[in-house]
Scaffold this motif. Sequence first.
Motif, PDB file in Angstrom:
ATOM      1  N   LYS A 273       9.054   8.662  14.283  1.00 55.58           N
ATOM      2  CA  LYS A 273       9.034   9.138  13.081  1.00 55.58           C
ATOM      3  C   LYS A 273       9.139   7.811  12.059  1.00 55.58           C
ATOM      4  CE  LYS A 273      11.088  13.545  13.781  1.00 55.58           C
ATOM      5  NZ  LYS A 273      12.111  14.415  13.575  1.00 55.58           N
ATOM      6  N   ALA A 274       9.865   6.744  12.455  1.00 54.80           N
ATOM      7  CA  ALA A 274      10.171   5.550  11.826  1.00 54.80           C
ATOM      8  C   ALA A 274       8.895   4.724  11.897  1.00 54.80           C
ATOM      9  CB  ALA A 274      11.552   4.772  12.137  1.00 54.80           C
ATOM     10  N   PHE A 275       8.266   4.770  12.762  1.00 55.10           N
ATOM     11  CA  PHE A 275       7.026   3.967  12.953  1.00 55.10           C
ATOM     12  C   PHE A 275       6.157   4.472  12.039  1.00 55.10           C
ATOM     13  CE2 PHE A 275       2.700   3.367  14.364  1.00 55.10           C
ATOM     14  CZ  PHE A 275       2.369   2.161  14.491  1.00 55.10           C
ATOM     15  N   ARG A 276       5.976   5.790  11.721  1.00 57.05           N
ATOM     16  CA  ARG A 276       5.165   6.243  10.874  1.00 57.05           C
ATOM     17  C   ARG A 276       5.437   6.357   9.538  1.00 57.05           C
ATOM     18  NH1 ARG A 276       2.571  12.121  13.408  1.00 57.05           N
ATOM     19  NH2 ARG A 276       2.693  11.548  15.755  1.00 57.05           N
ATOM     20  N   LEU A 277       6.762   6.079   9.073  1.00 53.49           N
ATOM     21  CA  LEU A 277       7.270   5.836   7.847  1.00 53.49           C
ATOM     22  C   LEU A 277       6.681   4.538   7.273  1.00 53.49           C
ATOM     23  CD1 LEU A 277      10.618   7.500   8.000  1.00 53.49           C
ATOM     24  CD2 LEU A 277       8.839   8.273   6.264  1.00 53.49           C
ATOM     25  N   ASN A 278       6.885   3.660   8.247  1.00 49.29           N
ATOM     26  CA  ASN A 278       6.811   2.314   7.879  1.00 49.29           C
ATOM     27  C   ASN A 278       5.474   1.980   7.979  1.00 49.29           C
ATOM     28  OD1 ASN A 278       9.304   1.435   7.561  1.00 49.29           O
ATOM     29  ND2 ASN A 278       9.928   1.266   9.752  1.00 49.29           N
ATOM     30  N   LEU A 279       4.375   2.883   8.745  1.00 47.05           N
ATOM     31  CA  LEU A 279       3.076   2.610   8.651  1.00 47.05           C
ATOM     32  C   LEU A 279       2.497   2.901   7.383  1.00 47.05           C
ATOM     33  CD1 LEU A 279       0.346   2.313  10.290  1.00 47.05           C
ATOM     34  CD2 LEU A 279       0.576   4.516  10.669  1.00 47.05           C
ATOM     35  N   ALA A 280       2.997   3.988   6.751  1.00 46.06           N
ATOM     36  CA  ALA A 280       1.953   4.571   5.456  1.00 46.06           C
ATOM     37  C   ALA A 280       2.879   4.778   4.475  1.00 46.06           C
ATOM     38  CB  ALA A 280       1.202   5.522   5.944  1.00 46.06           C
ATOM     39  N   HIS A 281       3.922   5.843   4.932  1.00 43.85           N
ATOM     40  CA  HIS A 281       4.760   6.312   3.576  1.00 43.85           C
ATOM     41  C   HIS A 281       5.444   5.363   2.766  1.00 43.85           C
ATOM     42  CE1 HIS A 281       7.720   8.900   1.540  1.00 43.85           C
ATOM     43  NE2 HIS A 281       7.054  10.043   2.134  1.00 43.85           N
ATOM     44  N   ARG A 282       6.280   4.529   3.329  1.00 44.28           N
ATOM     45  CA  ARG A 282       7.088   3.609   2.698  1.00 44.28           C
ATOM     46  C   ARG A 282       6.256   2.516   2.024  1.00 44.28           C
ATOM     47  NH1 ARG A 282      11.911   3.567   7.329  1.00 44.28           N
ATOM     48  NH2 ARG A 282      12.733   5.360   6.337  1.00 44.28           N
ATOM     49  N   PRO A 283       4.891   2.106   2.636  1.00 45.24           N
ATOM     50  CA  PRO A 283       4.325   1.042   1.890  1.00 45.24           C
ATOM     51  C   PRO A 283       3.475   1.427   0.768  1.00 45.24           C
ATOM     52  CG  PRO A 283       4.053   0.750   4.344  1.00 45.24           C
ATOM     53  CD  PRO A 283       4.926   2.074   4.070  1.00 45.24           C
ATOM     54  N   PHE A 284       3.262   2.730   0.973  1.00 47.36           N
ATOM     55  CA  PHE A 284       2.455   3.697  -0.175  1.00 47.36           C
ATOM     56  C   PHE A 284       3.220   3.677  -1.287  1.00 47.36           C
ATOM     57  CE2 PHE A 284       1.435   7.658  -2.289  1.00 47.36           C
ATOM     58  CZ  PHE A 284      -0.058   7.325  -2.727  1.00 47.36           C
ATOM     59  N   HIS A 285       4.372   3.982  -1.242  1.00 45.99           N
ATOM     60  CA  HIS A 285       5.358   4.185  -2.446  1.00 45.99           C
ATOM     61  C   HIS A 285       5.652   2.850  -2.869  1.00 45.99           C
ATOM     62  CE1 HIS A 285       5.326   8.351  -2.498  1.00 45.99           C
ATOM     63  NE2 HIS A 285       5.349   8.419  -1.098  1.00 45.99           N
ATOM     64  N   LYS A 286       5.704   1.945  -2.046  1.00 45.89           N
ATOM     65  CA  LYS A 286       6.145   0.317  -2.469  1.00 45.89           C
ATOM     66  C   LYS A 286       4.999  -0.227  -3.314  1.00 45.89           C
ATOM     67  CE  LYS A 286       7.448  -3.912  -0.492  1.00 45.89           C
ATOM     68  NZ  LYS A 286       7.924  -4.810   0.654  1.00 45.89           N
TER      69      LYS A 286
END
Length: 252
Positions: free
Chosen positions: A109-122
Amino acid sequence: MNRAVAVENAEGAGPFVLVCDHASNFLPPPYDTSLQISDADKIAHIAWDPGALGVARGLSQALDAPLVATTVSRLIIDCNREESRADLIPCLSETTQIAGNRDLSADEKAFRLNLAHRPFHKAIDKVLNERKDRGLPSAVVSIHSFTPVYKGKSRPWEIGLISENDRRLADPVLSDLAARGDLTVGDNEPYSPADGVYYTIRRHGEDRQLPCLMIEIRNDEVRTPDEEARWTELLAPVLKRAAETIAGGARV
């Protein structure tokens, strides 16, 4: 920039910032096999919003607007959901089971968050912050598409406008589109913020007190580049007029 996020026309100086949460159906290895879905599922609406990116790119050019888009499927992680939501990584999408998303480890889950979700919003934050530093007004608009039929129920709207507390864009756009007389326009249809689909716009628009709007186009309206171009040509002047209306009062 993170490979799962693309920023186009970052220096665009028009009054809008465009976002496309569900722009791509790309499933990089190992997800192309590990999700355990059919080839048909990989190109269906459950994997992305068909036509949304084409319209968003057209509007980016027409409005001189930065565009931030995902480049991987929302079946890996849905960038338009809070990190705490159960459907952030969907195990069931509409009526399709996503077996490979069940019982994920905390590390996955953390890998996927750091793959796309967090970079998108950043990336969206970066664009908005840089525009603020440059003294540019910003209104945030997300582009989506929706299915003509959902769980057996037909949807009559060619386009839906989704908004919450801030109606500065929704009201003039709704009025302009309705005045055409040839469209059935949804006001918080086929979705509303109560359906949990408003995270990106709430975070980057409402929470920043920026004018904001989520646009949903029925995907049988944007099946080809020509149809995407038609909607671009229809929406660009409508959005321009809405921005001018806002600028006539408070800053965009």
